[in-house]
Design a protein around this motif. Sequence first.
Motif, short mmCIF file in Angstrom:
data_model
loop_
_atom_site.label_atom_id
_atom_site.label_comp_id
_atom_site.label_asym_id
_atom_site.label_seq_id
_atom_site.Cartn_x
_atom_site.Cartn_y
_atom_site.Cartn_z
N SER A 181 22.58 -16.98 8.06
CA SER A 181 21.56 -16.54 8.76
C SER A 181 21.63 -18.22 9.70
CB SER A 181 20.42 -16.73 7.93
OG SER A 181 20.96 -15.36 6.61
N THR A 182 21.89 -18.72 8.95
CA THR A 182 21.61 -20.58 10.18
C THR A 182 22.55 -20.29 11.22
OG1 THR A 182 21.35 -21.42 8.81
CG2 THR A 182 21.46 -22.72 11.05
N ILE B 144 24.49 -17.31 12.02
CA ILE B 144 24.14 -15.92 12.56
C ILE B 144 23.30 -16.82 13.97
CG2 ILE B 144 23.14 -13.73 13.12
CD1 ILE B 144 24.44 -13.53 10.19
N GLY B 145 22.30 -17.19 13.52
CA GLY B 145 21.39 -17.46 14.92
C GLY B 145 22.01 -18.57 15.25
N LEU B 146 22.71 -19.53 15.59
CA LEU B 146 23.08 -20.61 16.34
C LEU B 146 24.18 -19.62 17.23
CD1 LEU B 146 24.11 -23.16 14.30
CD2 LEU B 146 22.63 -23.34 15.56
N CYS B 147 24.81 -18.90 16.75
CA CYS B 147 25.84 -17.94 17.69
C CYS B 147 25.52 -16.94 18.55
CB CYS B 147 26.24 -16.77 16.68
SG CYS B 147 27.63 -17.22 15.57
N ILE B 148 24.02 -16.31 18.06
CA ILE B 148 22.63 -15.47 19.45
C ILE B 148 22.69 -16.48 20.44
CG2 ILE B 148 20.50 -14.54 19.36
CD1 ILE B 148 21.27 -13.18 16.58
N VAL B 149 21.57 -18.29 19.74
CA VAL B 149 21.56 -19.03 20.50
C VAL B 149 23.23 -19.13 21.92
CG1 VAL B 149 20.98 -20.98 21.11
CG2 VAL B 149 19.64 -19.87 19.37
#
Length: 288
Positions: free
Chosen positions: A17-18, A20-25
């Motif tokens: 989840s972390t 994926i969140g970093l990839c989105i950012v």
Amino acid sequence: MVIAGWKDKFSLVVIYSTLIGLCIVVIFPLLYVISVSLTPYSQVLKHGGFLIFPREITLSAYKAFLNDGMIPHAFSVTVFITVVGTFINLLLTSMMAYPLTKRYLPGRNVFLLLIVFTTLFGGGMIPTYLIVKATGLLDTVWAMIIPAAIGSFNLLVMKAFFENLPESLDEAARIDGAGETSILVRIVLPLSLPIMATVGLFYAVGHWNEFFAAIIYISDRELHPLQVILQTILRSTQNPEQLNVEETLPTVSLQMAAVVITALPIICVYPFIQQYFTKGVLLGSVKG
């Protein structure tokens, strides 16, 4: 066992989840820049200034840059200082890093102390300018290459990588009659592809984004690299008398197109050396 298995699954969920969140950012700004550069500005305003996927595509911003006669020449200057500069950087850095791995080198600790000192304190802009002027490098492409021929940080990283190579290789080569230069060229450098690719990427990105040295040392516009010319074009869009594109091409569209033009070559090159990048950084940062 059930509790341990549940904890492992929970840890994986948190980690993924972390990530994926970093990839989105990371991906969100890239998509925004590309979309704005390809979308008519009226459509950008219609969507409140935030547009992730373009619905109408126009290449007007890119055509405005490519139609400028200075862009192809500036691009060739940037390619020259990137290719030639990176080659000189790697050559000199490796030739200096390898001797510093030898404990029997006279004055080794003094050299290392001076190198570390330069990572903390610089000579200053005015003394550096006077040196460049005294050596006759002003208004030449070499003013953007020679003053930064060896980076202290890159030198220390490469030195640490060389120290991780087995000393038995050097000893075997010396028994066969090989000299230091032969050992460096035939043994050390072929085994150092990861760190060469990593340090080479650091140097290449610095040369590709060259701006400050160009505006300080270069007054001849024919020698200005791509970054300086793009900045000049963007600045001229704020004055319709200099470049009449204000009505159809707002500054925002040109800015985003400039970001894409300058970042695209490095983005295209990175995947080919990414496999060496992580290994080079890890092995060059920690001595085993």
